[in-house]
Design a protein around this motif. Sequence first.
Motif, PDB file in Angstrom:
ATOM      1  N   LEU A 135       0.775  -1.251  -0.166  1.00 44.23           N
ATOM      2  CA  LEU A 135      -0.017   0.078  -0.033  1.00 44.23           C
ATOM      3  C   LEU A 135       0.860   1.314  -0.086  1.00 44.23           C
ATOM      4  N   TYR A 136       1.948   1.118   0.695  1.00 47.37           N
ATOM      5  CA  TYR A 136       2.820   2.187   0.776  1.00 47.37           C
ATOM      6  C   TYR A 136       4.210   1.835   0.500  1.00 47.37           C
ATOM      7  N   PRO A 137       4.363   1.562  -0.838  1.00 44.68           N
ATOM      8  CA  PRO A 137       5.700   0.986  -1.440  1.00 44.68           C
ATOM      9  C   PRO A 137       7.210   2.023  -0.712  1.00 44.68           C
ATOM     10  N   ARG A 138       6.934   3.209  -0.846  1.00 46.69           N
ATOM     11  CA  ARG A 138       8.014   4.098  -0.496  1.00 46.69           C
ATOM     12  C   ARG A 138       8.498   3.742   0.972  1.00 46.69           C
ATOM     13  N   LEU A 139       7.489   3.650   1.897  1.00 45.70           N
ATOM     14  CA  LEU A 139       7.690   3.323   3.170  1.00 45.70           C
ATOM     15  C   LEU A 139       7.685   1.845   3.807  1.00 45.70           C
ATOM     16  N   LYS A 140       8.177   1.155   2.541  1.00 46.39           N
ATOM     17  CA  LYS A 140       8.215  -0.610   2.805  1.00 46.39           C
ATOM     18  C   LYS A 140       9.161  -0.853   3.970  1.00 46.39           C
ATOM     19  N   TRP A 141      10.267  -0.017   4.206  1.00 47.65           N
ATOM     20  CA  TRP A 141      11.335  -0.268   5.220  1.00 47.65           C
ATOM     21  C   TRP A 141      11.012   0.411   6.705  1.00 47.65           C
ATOM     22  N   VAL A 142       9.808   1.060   6.803  1.00 43.78           N
ATOM     23  CA  VAL A 142       9.354   1.697   8.102  1.00 43.78           C
ATOM     24  C   VAL A 142       8.301   0.411   8.628  1.00 43.78           C
ATOM     25  N   LEU A 454      17.352   8.684   1.048  1.00 40.76           N
ATOM     26  CA  LEU A 454      17.496   7.940  -0.084  1.00 40.76           C
ATOM     27  C   LEU A 454      16.695   6.916  -0.555  1.00 40.76           C
ATOM     28  N   LEU A 455      16.390   6.222   0.411  1.00 41.70           N
ATOM     29  CA  LEU A 455      15.505   4.863   0.223  1.00 41.70           C
ATOM     30  C   LEU A 455      14.293   5.144  -0.200  1.00 41.70           C
ATOM     31  N   ILE A 456      13.779   6.200   0.292  1.00 42.24           N
ATOM     32  CA  ILE A 456      12.309   6.865   0.015  1.00 42.24           C
ATOM     33  C   ILE A 456      12.443   7.564  -1.339  1.00 42.24           C
ATOM     34  N   LEU A 457      13.350   8.478  -1.600  1.00 42.08           N
ATOM     35  CA  LEU A 457      13.148   9.270  -2.841  1.00 42.08           C
ATOM     36  C   LEU A 457      13.401   8.196  -4.265  1.00 42.08           C
ATOM     37  N   ILE A 458      14.397   7.194  -4.188  1.00 41.06           N
ATOM     38  CA  ILE A 458      14.716   6.239  -5.049  1.00 41.06           C
ATOM     39  C   ILE A 458      13.864   5.116  -4.876  1.00 41.06           C
TER      40      ILE A 458
END
Length: 497
Positions: A135-142, A454-458
Amino acid sequence: MLTLFTFLQRIKCSMKLLFPIKKSELKLFVPISLLMLLILFNTSIFKTLKDTLMIADKNSGAEVVNFLKIFIVVPLSFLFVFLYSKACNWVDNRVIFYYVIGFFTLFFLIFTLYLYPNKELLHPSPDHIEYLKLLYPRLKWVMPIYGLWTYSLFYSFADLWCSMCLSLLFWQFANQIVSKEDSRRFYGSFAIIGYLGLIFAGYTVKTIFHLERSSVKLNRNIIHDSLFDSQLKWILFITVICNICIIGLYFLITKYVAHDNVKYTVKKSKLSLMSSFKVIFKQKQVMYIMLLVFCYNFSINIVETTWKAQLRKFAYNKSNFILYIGTINQIVGYTTIALGFLSNILFQRYSWLSCAMITPIFAGFTSLLFLTFIGIQYYGIKYIFGISIIAICVFVGIAHNVLSKSGKYVFFDQTKEMAYMSLSDEIKTKGKAAVDVAGSRLSKSLSGQVQALLLILIPNSSQLKIFPYLGIILCFIFLLWFWSLRKLSQTMINVNK
């Protein structure tokens, strides 16, 4: 012709250089070194366990640590420094020591007896976390921070133990007991006994692992994670016993060994938490110390996070991961003790600046070498002379880990503590708390924030994909480190005139 008497005299002089502690000083030196050994034993085990739980878990990864430091570790650090600063105004140092060690002991007991055994009940379902990642791919590491919240809590408290109990409580206690004149002889020698704790911790982890693995042979259906669960329980019980020994040894030292040397209270000038941080910017000497702590933690965090991402691929499961980390801790221990003997010679023969520059030289060279091989992997090369590039990155990362940590323990910590000695008692206590606890965590958090951004932006990024940007940042950090060392050295020379 060299006579036997002359030969023996030369050996005696060499021994004094390698171990410059006088016989009359052993009753003070030995118990303090043993206290350091016990604290480092637990520090090593907690570092091993926190990384294994958060990084090696199949639902997490090394990238998660960047966000964990931002959202949990740093807020907890500021809370601890706030409470510590308040306590310093009303309670003497002995009581604070007992409270801090007792608090950590209580948490690790709760984790061992309740939180970890009930993790499946307490954690959200893995399917729900996977849904949130989609659902939130840019926050997958959160998401794993929430999905493995008991592990996140353990990671944060284990990280704080390293700052509170070693960097703050132990070295503050050592600074009170050891005079400025004796620090060059004592601090390097502490490593000879104290850092045996790293070796013992590595042996403890590996021994328990092998005992449990032998029992698993009776039932081949037991999987590696079950092996790790059983292993973790025994290791944590050992750390609790070790904490009790730390409290007992500290009591004996303060009551019977160094009672006349220790100043138990600090003048109650009510220096607030904000005032403690203002000290960092008002006093150049403290500000430069802060910059050294910042540069070390920032650089080590960038390289270690990327290296642990490689180690996770190499180890496959938690049991192998913790076994590798245990072995590395042993190597760090042996290297630290060897450098401890060497440091006794260097501290007596060379300047403070020369000794202080050893750690950034170690860290800078090995970081450059590690990032070179990561770059080779980044461009799709999988093997060099038939050897897996992941394996090469792991072993070069081990070299960085060993040399950087050994250099920190022997040269960085000792030179940093020497820099505090010309400051007033209150600034040494509260300014040191601001630098070594909050400042240390803040620098790691900032490093985590850079990597997290960087992990969020890329899109679909990982530690490997953001490495080119990290390499450029590291170059600036090492330049700042060397500049800060020179400025601090000049400031110390001016103060001592």
